[in-house]
Design an enzyme around this catalytic site. Structure first.
Site, PDB file in Angstrom:
ATOM      1  N   GLY A  36       0.818  -1.217   0.000  1.00 35.47           N
ATOM      2  CA  GLY A  36       0.000   0.000   0.000  1.00 35.47           C
ATOM      3  C   GLY A  36       0.848   1.262   0.000  1.00 35.47           C
ATOM      4  O   GLY A  36       2.080   1.214  -0.002  1.00 35.47           O
ATOM      5  N   ASP A  51       1.458  -4.455  11.393  1.00 35.88           N
ATOM      6  CA  ASP A  51       1.058  -5.698  10.747  1.00 35.88           C
ATOM      7  C   ASP A  51      -0.124  -6.342  11.490  1.00 35.88           C
ATOM      8  O   ASP A  51      -0.128  -6.402  12.727  1.00 35.88           O
ATOM      9  CB  ASP A  51       2.254  -6.653  10.743  1.00 35.88           C
ATOM     10  CG  ASP A  51       2.081  -7.790   9.761  1.00 35.88           C
ATOM     11  OD1 ASP A  51       2.871  -7.879   8.809  1.00 35.88           O
ATOM     12  OD2 ASP A  51       1.134  -8.595   9.951  1.00 35.88           O
ATOM     13  N   TYR A 141      -4.051 -18.769  -3.205  1.00 35.50           N
ATOM     14  CA  TYR A 141      -4.672 -17.487  -2.852  1.00 35.50           C
ATOM     15  C   TYR A 141      -6.164 -17.687  -2.549  1.00 35.50           C
ATOM     16  O   TYR A 141      -6.657 -17.279  -1.493  1.00 35.50           O
ATOM     17  CB  TYR A 141      -4.479 -16.479  -3.991  1.00 35.50           C
ATOM     18  CG  TYR A 141      -5.402 -15.288  -3.902  1.00 35.50           C
ATOM     19  CD1 TYR A 141      -5.354 -14.418  -2.819  1.00 35.50           C
ATOM     20  CD2 TYR A 141      -6.358 -15.036  -4.895  1.00 35.50           C
ATOM     21  CE1 TYR A 141      -6.214 -13.339  -2.721  1.00 35.50           C
ATOM     22  CE2 TYR A 141      -7.216 -13.964  -4.813  1.00 35.50           C
ATOM     23  CZ  TYR A 141      -7.148 -13.115  -3.722  1.00 35.50           C
ATOM     24  OH  TYR A 141      -8.016 -12.053  -3.628  1.00 35.50           O
ATOM     25  N   LYS A 145      -8.309 -17.463   1.139  1.00 38.24           N
ATOM     26  CA  LYS A 145      -9.495 -16.625   1.355  1.00 38.24           C
ATOM     27  C   LYS A 145     -10.702 -17.469   1.773  1.00 38.24           C
ATOM     28  O   LYS A 145     -11.506 -17.040   2.598  1.00 38.24           O
ATOM     29  CB  LYS A 145      -9.803 -15.846   0.072  1.00 38.24           C
ATOM     30  CG  LYS A 145      -8.803 -14.753  -0.226  1.00 38.24           C
ATOM     31  CD  LYS A 145      -9.225 -13.452   0.423  1.00 38.24           C
ATOM     32  CE  LYS A 145      -8.117 -12.438   0.501  1.00 38.24           C
ATOM     33  NZ  LYS A 145      -8.591 -11.107   0.884  1.00 38.24           N
ATOM     34  N   ASN A 170     -13.900  -8.858 -10.942  1.00 40.91           N
ATOM     35  CA  ASN A 170     -12.710  -8.086 -11.364  1.00 40.91           C
ATOM     36  C   ASN A 170     -12.883  -6.609 -11.057  1.00 40.91           C
ATOM     37  O   ASN A 170     -13.758  -5.957 -11.637  1.00 40.91           O
ATOM     38  CB  ASN A 170     -12.442  -8.326 -12.843  1.00 40.91           C
ATOM     39  CG  ASN A 170     -11.894  -9.718 -13.072  1.00 40.91           C
ATOM     40  OD1 ASN A 170     -12.585 -10.699 -12.821  1.00 40.91           O
ATOM     41  ND2 ASN A 170     -10.655  -9.813 -13.489  1.00 40.91           N
ATOM     42  N   HIS A 189      -2.838  -6.953 -13.135  1.00 38.83           N
ATOM     43  CA  HIS A 189      -4.226  -6.904 -13.588  1.00 38.83           C
ATOM     44  C   HIS A 189      -4.354  -6.328 -15.001  1.00 38.83           C
ATOM     45  O   HIS A 189      -3.596  -5.432 -15.394  1.00 38.83           O
ATOM     46  CB  HIS A 189      -5.082  -6.073 -12.623  1.00 38.83           C
ATOM     47  CG  HIS A 189      -5.275  -6.745 -11.302  1.00 38.83           C
ATOM     48  ND1 HIS A 189      -5.029  -6.140 -10.101  1.00 38.83           N
ATOM     49  CD2 HIS A 189      -5.685  -8.001 -11.005  1.00 38.83           C
ATOM     50  CE1 HIS A 189      -5.277  -6.974  -9.124  1.00 38.83           C
ATOM     51  NE2 HIS A 189      -5.678  -8.117  -9.644  1.00 38.83           N
ATOM     52  N   ALA A 283      -1.483 -20.028 -16.509  1.00 36.67           N
ATOM     53  CA  ALA A 283      -1.911 -21.175 -15.689  1.00 36.67           C
ATOM     54  C   ALA A 283      -2.984 -20.748 -14.691  1.00 36.67           C
ATOM     55  O   ALA A 283      -2.867 -19.695 -14.067  1.00 36.67           O
ATOM     56  CB  ALA A 283      -0.706 -21.751 -14.943  1.00 36.67           C
TER      57      ALA A 283
HETATM   58  P1  NAD Z   1      -3.579  -4.094  -2.284  1.00 36.60           P
HETATM   59  O1  NAD Z   1      -2.349  -4.945  -2.245  1.00 36.60           O
HETATM   60  O2  NAD Z   1      -3.537  -2.838  -3.048  1.00 36.60           O
HETATM   61  O3  NAD Z   1      -4.036  -3.762  -0.797  1.00 36.60           O
HETATM   62  C1  NAD Z   1      -3.782  -4.589   0.318  1.00 36.60           C
HETATM   63  C2  NAD Z   1      -3.342  -3.678   1.466  1.00 36.60           C
HETATM   64  O4  NAD Z   1      -3.140  -4.472   2.637  1.00 36.60           O
HETATM   65  C3  NAD Z   1      -2.011  -2.985   1.168  1.00 36.60           C
HETATM   66  O5  NAD Z   1      -2.108  -1.624   1.524  1.00 36.60           O
HETATM   67  C4  NAD Z   1      -1.002  -3.722   2.050  1.00 36.60           C
HETATM   68  O6  NAD Z   1       0.076  -2.899   2.422  1.00 36.60           O
HETATM   69  C5  NAD Z   1      -1.882  -4.153   3.219  1.00 36.60           C
HETATM   70  N1  NAD Z   1      -1.426  -5.371   3.919  1.00 36.60           N
HETATM   71  C6  NAD Z   1      -1.157  -6.586   3.369  1.00 36.60           C
HETATM   72  N2  NAD Z   1      -0.803  -7.459   4.337  1.00 36.60           N
HETATM   73  C7  NAD Z   1      -0.854  -6.783   5.519  1.00 36.60           C
HETATM   74  C8  NAD Z   1      -0.621  -7.140   6.872  1.00 36.60           C
HETATM   75  N3  NAD Z   1      -0.217  -8.361   7.224  1.00 36.60           N
HETATM   76  N4  NAD Z   1      -0.781  -6.185   7.832  1.00 36.60           N
HETATM   77  C9  NAD Z   1      -1.171  -4.924   7.507  1.00 36.60           C
HETATM   78  N5  NAD Z   1      -1.411  -4.540   6.240  1.00 36.60           N
HETATM   79  C10 NAD Z   1      -1.252  -5.456   5.265  1.00 36.60           C
HETATM   80  O7  NAD Z   1      -4.744  -5.042  -2.801  1.00 36.60           O
HETATM   81  P2  NAD Z   1      -6.184  -4.657  -3.381  1.00 36.60           P
HETATM   82  O8  NAD Z   1      -6.183  -4.898  -4.839  1.00 36.60           O
HETATM   83  O9  NAD Z   1      -6.609  -3.344  -2.846  1.00 36.60           O
HETATM   84  O10 NAD Z   1      -7.057  -5.803  -2.710  1.00 36.60           O
HETATM   85  C11 NAD Z   1      -7.614  -5.620  -1.416  1.00 36.60           C
HETATM   86  C12 NAD Z   1      -8.310  -6.893  -0.984  1.00 36.60           C
HETATM   87  O11 NAD Z   1      -9.279  -7.246  -1.948  1.00 36.60           O
HETATM   88  C13 NAD Z   1      -7.378  -8.084  -0.842  1.00 36.60           C
HETATM   89  O12 NAD Z   1      -7.732  -8.768   0.337  1.00 36.60           O
HETATM   90  C14 NAD Z   1      -7.676  -8.920  -2.070  1.00 36.60           C
HETATM   91  O13 NAD Z   1      -7.511 -10.286  -1.795  1.00 36.60           O
HETATM   92  C15 NAD Z   1      -9.134  -8.600  -2.327  1.00 36.60           C
HETATM   93  N6  NAD Z   1      -9.524  -8.738  -3.742  1.00 36.60           N
HETATM   94  C16 NAD Z   1      -8.990  -7.912  -4.697  1.00 36.60           C
HETATM   95  C17 NAD Z   1      -9.397  -8.040  -6.026  1.00 36.60           C
HETATM   96  C18 NAD Z   1      -8.868  -7.117  -7.111  1.00 36.60           C
HETATM   97  O14 NAD Z   1      -9.296  -7.236  -8.274  1.00 36.60           O
HETATM   98  N7  NAD Z   1      -7.966  -6.178  -6.809  1.00 36.60           N
HETATM   99  C19 NAD Z   1     -10.335  -9.033  -6.393  1.00 36.60           C
HETATM  100  C20 NAD Z   1     -10.839  -9.866  -5.392  1.00 36.60           C
HETATM  101  C21 NAD Z   1     -10.446  -9.697  -4.070  1.00 36.60           C
HETATM  102  N1  UDP Z   2      -4.671 -10.879 -18.816  1.00 38.50           N
HETATM  103  C1  UDP Z   2      -4.008 -10.824 -20.031  1.00 38.50           C
HETATM  104  N2  UDP Z   2      -2.816 -10.163 -20.097  1.00 38.50           N
HETATM  105  C2  UDP Z   2      -2.269  -9.542 -19.014  1.00 38.50           C
HETATM  106  C3  UDP Z   2      -2.972  -9.593 -17.771  1.00 38.50           C
HETATM  107  C4  UDP Z   2      -4.168 -10.270 -17.717  1.00 38.50           C
HETATM  108  O1  UDP Z   2      -4.472 -11.383 -21.038  1.00 38.50           O
HETATM  109  O2  UDP Z   2      -1.172  -8.969 -19.123  1.00 38.50           O
HETATM  110  C5  UDP Z   2      -5.954 -11.592 -18.748  1.00 38.50           C
HETATM  111  C6  UDP Z   2      -5.973 -12.748 -17.772  1.00 38.50           C
HETATM  112  O3  UDP Z   2      -5.449 -13.928 -18.371  1.00 38.50           O
HETATM  113  C7  UDP Z   2      -7.463 -12.859 -17.480  1.00 38.50           C
HETATM  114  C8  UDP Z   2      -7.953 -11.403 -17.562  1.00 38.50           C
HETATM  115  O4  UDP Z   2      -6.942 -10.696 -18.279  1.00 38.50           O
HETATM  116  O5  UDP Z   2      -8.098 -13.587 -18.508  1.00 38.50           O
HETATM  117  C9  UDP Z   2      -8.109 -10.744 -16.204  1.00 38.50           C
HETATM  118  O6  UDP Z   2      -6.913 -10.976 -15.462  1.00 38.50           O
HETATM  119  P1  UDP Z   2      -6.591 -10.211 -14.105  1.00 38.50           P
HETATM  120  O7  UDP Z   2      -5.243 -10.679 -13.639  1.00 38.50           O
HETATM  121  O8  UDP Z   2      -6.790  -8.747 -14.310  1.00 38.50           O
HETATM  122  O9  UDP Z   2      -7.729 -10.698 -13.120  1.00 38.50           O
HETATM  123  P2  UDP Z   2      -8.206 -12.195 -12.680  1.00 38.50           P
HETATM  124  O10 UDP Z   2      -9.382 -12.500 -13.564  1.00 38.50           O
HETATM  125  O11 UDP Z   2      -7.059 -13.123 -12.849  1.00 38.50           O
HETATM  126  O12 UDP Z   2      -8.608 -12.005 -11.256  1.00 38.50           O
END
Ligand code: NAD
Ligand code: UDP
Length: 334
Positions: A36, A51, A141, A145, A170, A189, A283
């Site tokens: 972050g 943490d 992962y 969760k 997404n 992403h 993968a």
């Molecule tokens: P991110 O990495 O930007 O944010 C995670 C934050 O948590 C960061 O600021 C990091 O510093 C902090 N953090 C991690 N481990 C920590 C710990 N042990 N103690 C204190 N702080 C800690 O990720 P994001 O994309 O904002 O995702 C946030 C949440 O949403 C995650 O739990 C992720 O699994 C979930 N999520 C994200 C997506 C997506 O598309 N980005 C999709 C599904 C679920």
């Molecule tokens: N993807 C891609 N090229 C990239 C990154 C992602 O083709 O450089 C594709 C990936 O294979 C998936 C979709 O984009 O089909 C979304 O991937 P992302 O990692 O954003 O999210 P996910 O669906 O894995 O949570």
């Protein structure tokens, strides 16, 4: 009373903190800044760097703050990395949840809204995916969760800690004024990678696989705007405050876009050519992921404002153009 946001300096967490502050909540943030950015946190929120697994630190925060509920974003979330380093994910994500719930229980805090994921479902048996469908993760992962969801279920049984698990599909986009956005290193992403190519920071996009059983052979995903997602957390917190029981909700748009369609939409929004090539499958990628998200609309009264991918991409592009280097603390966290 205060809402404690764990992981509030991250991409999604910082947008949730921002929306909470905008709606008048008193907010405290815990983040160790591993991925972050301090600059992403709304200045009206109190910030504690530390943490989630450090119980002494966490107890101290809970002693100082009068917490009505927590929103838990803090986790690692890069699927390919989790395949190579599963224990890193079970330690930070799953053990982090145990630590947090122990501290919550000790301080009699009984509400938690949790970032879950479509990755808990694994390869779907049907589209759109319903909350009641089997959860069979295909990577560590998603497993970490799912374990966190199960740990919350048993903590509810034993200690009465009520939870809402929000299973995101997404997530993309940024706050429309461009002041906060997505800044991950390395970026994995699709949307921010496409925009890195549009900005000339990457040579080309690699599209991972064009032989899937979809409309154009590329993967299909369900995109939700980060601000709409943030609002769902506030609704979930209010749902728990109203005394409702623990629950789980998908958060998506119920509409699927292929990777090629996302590329075309980004070309249209940015006006850039965005060179792209086909590459082998990545993968662990399911062919199609689309959420049934009527439950969140019906039960939480969630009303997403950004209902098309061009708007989502436009806000991400606005952030990208106004912050070509991301946040200023980029080097510190890479
Ligand atoms: P991110 O990495 O930007 O944010 C995670 C934050 O948590 C960061 O600021 C990091 O510093 C902090 N953090 C991690 N481990 C920590 C710990 N042990 N103690 C204190 N702080 C800690 O990720 P994001 O994309 O904002 O995702 C946030 C949440 O949403 C995650 O739990 C992720 O699994 C979930 N999520 C994200 C997506 C997506 O598309 N980005 C999709 C599904 C679920
Ligand atoms: N993807 C891609 N090229 C990239 C990154 C992602 O083709 O450089 C594709 C990936 O294979 C998936 C979709 O984009 O089909 C979304 O991937 P992302 O990692 O954003 O999210 P996910 O669906 O894995 O949570």
């Amino acid at each position: 009373m205060t809402v404690l946001v764990l992981g509030g300096a991250g991409y999604i967490g910082s947008h949730a903190v921002d929306r909470l502050v905008e709606k008048g909540y008193d907010v405290a943030v815990v983040d160790n800044l591993v991925t972050g950015h301090r600059a992403a946190v709304n200045p009206k929120a109190r910030f504690y760097q530390g943490d989630v697994r450090d119980q002494d630190f966490l107890n101290d925060v809970f002693d100082k703050e009068d917490i009505e509920g927590v929103i838990h974003f803090a986790a690692f979330s890069v699927v390919p990395e989790s395949m190579k380093k599963p224990l890193k994910y079970f330690d930070n994500n799953t053990a982090g949840m145990v630590s947090l719930l122990e501290v919550m229980n000790k301080h009699n805090v009984k509400r938690i809204v949790f970032s879950s994921t479509a990755a808990t479902y694994g390869e779907p048996k049907q589209i759109p995916i319903k909350e009641t469908d089997p959860q069979v993760p295909t990577n560590p992962y998603g497993e970490s969760k799912l374990m966190m969801e199960k740990i919350m279920k048993w903590s509810d049984e034993a200690y009465g800690i009520k939870f809402v698990a929000l299973r995101y599909f997404n997530v993309a986009g940024a706050k429309p004024d461009g002041s906060i956005g997505e800044d991950h290193h390395p970026e994995t992403h699709l949307v921010p990678i496409i925009l890195e190519v549009a900005a000339g920071e990457r040579k080309e996009l690699s599209i991972f696989g064009d032989d899937y059983p979809t409309k154009d052979g590329t993967n299909v995903r369900d995109y939700v705007h980060v601000v709409d997602l943030a609002d769902a957390h506030i609704l979930a917190l209010e749902y728990l405050k109203a005394g409702h029981d623990s629950n789980a909700f998908n958060l998506g748009s119920s509409t699927g876009f292929s990777n090629k369609e996302m590329l075309e939409a980004a070309r249209k929004v940015t006006g850039k050519e965005i060179p792209a090539k086909m590459a082998p499958r990545r993968a662990g990628d399911p062919s199609t992921l689309i959420a049934a998200s009527d439950k969140a609309r019906d039960v939480l009264n969630w009303q997403p404002q950004y209902d098309n991918v061009e708007d989502i991409i436009r806000t991400a592009w606005n952030w990208k153009q106004s912050h070509p280097e991301g946040y200023a603390d980029r080097g510190a966290n890479a």
